[in-house]
Design a protein around this motif. Structure first.
Motif, PDB file in Angstrom:
ATOM      1  N   VAL A 294       0.857  -1.191   0.000  1.00  0.00           N
ATOM      2  CA  VAL A 294       0.000   0.000   0.000  1.00  0.00           C
ATOM      3  C   VAL A 294       0.891   1.238   0.000  1.00  0.00           C
ATOM      4  N   ALA A 295       0.366   2.311  -0.532  1.00  0.00           N
ATOM      5  CA  ALA A 295       1.135   3.546  -0.649  1.00  0.00           C
ATOM      6  C   ALA A 295       0.676   4.583   0.366  1.00  0.00           C
ATOM      7  N   ARG A 296       1.595   5.445   0.730  1.00  0.00           N
ATOM      8  CA  ARG A 296       1.321   6.647   1.516  1.00  0.00           C
ATOM      9  C   ARG A 296       2.077   7.803   0.871  1.00  0.00           C
ATOM     10  N   THR A 297       1.814   9.014   1.339  1.00  0.00           N
ATOM     11  CA  THR A 297       2.543  10.192   0.869  1.00  0.00           C
ATOM     12  C   THR A 297       3.183  10.880   2.074  1.00  0.00           C
ATOM     13  N   THR A 298       4.460  11.191   1.974  1.00  0.00           N
ATOM     14  CA  THR A 298       5.134  11.868   3.086  1.00  0.00           C
ATOM     15  C   THR A 298       4.601  13.293   3.220  1.00  0.00           C
ATOM     16  N   ALA A 299       4.116  13.623   4.410  1.00  0.00           N
ATOM     17  CA  ALA A 299       3.550  14.955   4.656  1.00  0.00           C
ATOM     18  C   ALA A 299       4.617  15.959   5.089  1.00  0.00           C
ATOM     19  N   GLU A 300       5.790  15.441   5.438  1.00  0.00           N
ATOM     20  CA  GLU A 300       6.925  16.290   5.811  1.00  0.00           C
ATOM     21  C   GLU A 300       8.195  15.494   5.565  1.00  0.00           C
ATOM     22  N   ASP A 301       9.348  16.130   5.667  1.00  0.00           N
ATOM     23  CA  ASP A 301      10.615  15.416   5.514  1.00  0.00           C
ATOM     24  C   ASP A 301      10.736  14.361   6.620  1.00  0.00           C
ATOM     25  N   LEU A 302      11.113  13.144   6.230  1.00  0.00           N
ATOM     26  CA  LEU A 302      11.232  12.046   7.193  1.00  0.00           C
ATOM     27  C   LEU A 302      12.615  11.428   7.111  1.00  0.00           C
ATOM     28  N   GLU A 303      13.125  11.027   8.264  1.00  0.00           N
ATOM     29  CA  GLU A 303      14.453  10.422   8.349  1.00  0.00           C
ATOM     30  C   GLU A 303      14.338   8.917   8.593  1.00  0.00           C
ATOM     31  N   TYR A 304      15.009   8.125   7.744  1.00  0.00           N
ATOM     32  CA  TYR A 304      15.100   6.680   7.919  1.00  0.00           C
ATOM     33  C   TYR A 304      16.519   6.243   7.588  1.00  0.00           C
ATOM     34  N   TYR A 305      17.146   5.555   8.503  1.00  0.00           N
ATOM     35  CA  TYR A 305      18.449   4.947   8.248  1.00  0.00           C
ATOM     36  C   TYR A 305      19.459   5.951   7.675  1.00  0.00           C
ATOM     37  N   GLY A 306      19.445   7.158   8.240  1.00  0.00           N
ATOM     38  CA  GLY A 306      20.404   8.162   7.831  1.00  0.00           C
ATOM     39  C   GLY A 306      20.085   8.862   6.523  1.00  0.00           C
ATOM     40  N   GLN A 307      18.924   8.578   5.952  1.00  0.00           N
ATOM     41  CA  GLN A 307      18.521   9.225   4.710  1.00  0.00           C
ATOM     42  C   GLN A 307      17.265  10.075   4.950  1.00  0.00           C
ATOM     43  N   THR A 308      17.119  11.107   4.154  1.00  0.00           N
ATOM     44  CA  THR A 308      15.952  11.981   4.245  1.00  0.00           C
ATOM     45  C   THR A 308      15.022  11.729   3.068  1.00  0.00           C
ATOM     46  N   VAL A 309      13.770  11.432   3.397  1.00  0.00           N
ATOM     47  CA  VAL A 309      12.727  11.330   2.369  1.00  0.00           C
ATOM     48  C   VAL A 309      11.985  12.661   2.366  1.00  0.00           C
ATOM     49  N   PRO A 310      12.057  13.417   1.273  1.00  0.00           N
ATOM     50  CA  PRO A 310      11.422  14.737   1.263  1.00  0.00           C
ATOM     51  C   PRO A 310       9.899  14.660   1.365  1.00  0.00           C
ATOM     52  N   ALA A 311       9.289  15.731   1.812  1.00  0.00           N
ATOM     53  CA  ALA A 311       7.830  15.835   1.835  1.00  0.00           C
ATOM     54  C   ALA A 311       7.282  15.710   0.416  1.00  0.00           C
ATOM     55  N   GLY A 312       6.101  15.121   0.308  1.00  0.00           N
ATOM     56  CA  GLY A 312       5.446  14.996  -0.987  1.00  0.00           C
ATOM     57  C   GLY A 312       5.861  13.791  -1.807  1.00  0.00           C
ATOM     58  N   GLU A 313       6.621  12.867  -1.200  1.00  0.00           N
ATOM     59  CA  GLU A 313       7.084  11.677  -1.907  1.00  0.00           C
ATOM     60  C   GLU A 313       6.138  10.495  -1.658  1.00  0.00           C
ATOM     61  N   LYS A 314       6.094   9.573  -2.620  1.00  0.00           N
ATOM     62  CA  LYS A 314       5.285   8.357  -2.500  1.00  0.00           C
ATOM     63  C   LYS A 314       6.081   7.304  -1.716  1.00  0.00           C
ATOM     64  N   MET A 315       5.488   6.808  -0.629  1.00  0.00           N
ATOM     65  CA  MET A 315       6.131   5.810   0.216  1.00  0.00           C
ATOM     66  C   MET A 315       5.320   4.514   0.179  1.00  0.00           C
ATOM     67  N   LEU A 316       5.958   3.429  -0.231  1.00  0.00           N
ATOM     68  CA  LEU A 316       5.292   2.133  -0.255  1.00  0.00           C
ATOM     69  C   LEU A 316       5.565   1.382   1.048  1.00  0.00           C
ATOM     70  N   LEU A 317       4.516   0.820   1.624  1.00  0.00           N
ATOM     71  CA  LEU A 317       4.631  -0.036   2.801  1.00  0.00           C
ATOM     72  C   LEU A 317       4.486  -1.481   2.325  1.00  0.00           C
ATOM     73  N   LEU A 318       5.549  -2.260   2.479  1.00  0.00           N
ATOM     74  CA  LEU A 318       5.591  -3.610   1.918  1.00  0.00           C
ATOM     75  C   LEU A 318       5.074  -4.611   2.940  1.00  0.00           C
ATOM     76  N   ILE A 319       3.769  -4.822   2.919  1.00  0.00           N
ATOM     77  CA  ILE A 319       3.102  -5.708   3.873  1.00  0.00           C
ATOM     78  C   ILE A 319       3.622  -7.133   3.739  1.00  0.00           C
ATOM     79  N   GLY A 320       3.753  -7.599   2.492  1.00  0.00           N
ATOM     80  CA  GLY A 320       4.230  -8.959   2.269  1.00  0.00           C
ATOM     81  C   GLY A 320       5.609  -9.191   2.846  1.00  0.00           C
ATOM     82  N   SER A 321       6.451  -8.171   2.787  1.00  0.00           N
ATOM     83  CA  SER A 321       7.792  -8.269   3.363  1.00  0.00           C
ATOM     84  C   SER A 321       7.750  -8.258   4.885  1.00  0.00           C
TER      85      SER A 321
END
Length: 407
Positions: A294-321
């Motif tokens: 399923v997809a989500r959209t980042t509403a603000e800049d988010l930090e994961y594992y030392g990387q920044t995902v900018p606001a407004g990006e498409k984020m996939l949540l891998l349920i099967g994984s």
């Protein structure tokens, strides 16, 4: 071989080879790239159970307002027209979900128990008499659509055509990185059908869910026709397809793991067999869930594992994984009926968007699989006749030939 093992992991949800077996790719993503970025297709992805579970709960920073699909044509501020409250944030989401819940009640679902039994026997009995049949075409592809049609009040003669159109809505052509034309046309036809049905109920109420949704009210607030239509479309596509695929995946992995099925099929006690069937459903939901991404959209800049995902990006949540994460599930890549891990499933999401139809899906699967187990002493799958559904978010079979030994 060494070079191949060190190549960067590539994750393309449209790739037919990925559809055949996504789990090796998921394993590499969790190990090597728990925050994955595919700039060509324009998405990021989270694959570890902890990250997916947290993301489901973080409905403020990870927005659903653009919908839950990777497909560009189904993603954006218009997504709620076909995905209802799945494609909304609070307070819009909560308002619509609460109103829908006035009609789609646990009691209404529970009252379907007997009718689901009847529909299961109606489809299963002639299939079992033949000894060899297509589980999808003859049983699993019919039952969920019939259940939803019963709920909504769709006449029996119309159901086969609606089922055919619903199948087309989720199918994806090889190499086509968006919603194909056949899916667009089928979506429009379904919407037209249900729009007409809503208009009919406005003139004359019946005892179905469609009428209940028209009458649903909280402090004078009522659902519009467009809101009812969006929810009905969601039920038909999400509720029907995922349950069909759940039933198919259950039978497939049961056949591939006969040692897991022997205690269930040889149990003469209906009570304990019912428990085992429920465990069969739950392990299928974990091991090879029908709703994979399923997809989500980042509403603000988010930090994961030392990387920044900018606001407004498409984020996939891998349920099967997430459901195959060995940090959460022991022997995660083994199909083990009866494992203790149902409360950790990511299959129905979490947080405010936890699947409203989870109880109905489980009820249908448990009834259908219990009836199958009651009448069958053994079964096997014809691997040569299997056809997979090709979708970016739903995993399952379009054809699943089965040979049974009837008691």
């Amino acid at each position: 071989m060494t070079e191949a093992l060190t190549d960067p992991v590539v994750f393309n949800p449209y790739d037919y080879r990925f559809h055949d077996d996504p789990y090796p790719v998921y394993g590499r993503l969790r190990a090597e790239s728990p925050l994955y970025h595919n700039p060509d297709l324009g998405f990021w992805a989270l694959s570890r159970h902890a990250d997916v579970a947290d993301a489901f709960k973080d409905n403020r920073r990870l927005s659903s307002a653009n919908g839950v699909s990777l497909d560009p044509a189904a993603y954006g501020p218009h997504a709620h027209y076909v995905m209802s409250f799945l494609a909304m944030d609070d307070p819009r989401h909560m308002r619509l979900r609460q109103l829908v819940s006035r009609g789609f009640t646990p009691r209404r679902v529970a009252e379907m128990d007997g009718r689901i039994q009847e529909l299961t026997k109606q489809h299963l009995s002639p299939a079992l008499e033949s000894g060899e049949f297509d589980w999808i075409a003859d049983v699993a592809g019919k039952l969920p659509m019939d259940v939803i049609s019963e709920l909504m009040g769709v006449p029996q003669p119309d159901r086969a055509e609606l089922r055919r159109m619903a199948d087309l809505v989720v199918h994806r052509e090889d190499g086509v990185l968006d919603v194909p034309q056949a899916a667009v046309e089928s979506s429009m036809a379904l919407m037209t059908y249900y729009r007409d049905m809503i208009a009919e109920r406005r003139l004359a109420r019946t005892e179905d869910l469609t009428s209940a949704l028209l009458d649903a009210e909280i402090d004078g607030d009522k659902l519009s026709d467009a809101e009812i239509l969006g929810f009905m479309f969601l039920m038909v596509v999400a509720g029907n397809e995922t349950t069909t695929k759940l039933l198919g995946n259950a039978l497939y992995w049961g056949a591939r793991n006969p040692d897991q099925m022997t205690p269930l099929l040889s149990d003469p006690d209906p009570g304990s067999q019912s428990v085992r069937v429920s465990q069969w459903t739950e392990e299928t939901l974990r091991y090879d869930t029908s709703s994979q991404i399923v997809a989500r959209t980042t509403a603000e800049d988010l930090e994961y594992y030392g990387q920044t995902v900018p606001a407004g990006e498409k984020m996939l949540l891998l349920i099967g994984s997430a459901n195959r994460d060995s940090d959460v599930f022991d022997d995660a890549d083994e199909f083990l009926i009866g494992r203790n891990g149902a409360n950790k499933l990511a299959s129905f999401g979490g947080g405010v968007h936890f699947c409203l139809g989870a109880h109905l899906a489980r009820l249908e699967a448990n009834i259908a699989l219990a009836e199958f187990a009651r009448q069958v002493s053994g079964f096997e799958i014809d691997e040569s006749g299997i056809e997979r559904v090709h979708s970016t978010n739903v995993r399952g079979f379009a054809a699943l030939p089965v040979k049974v030994q009837v008691r």
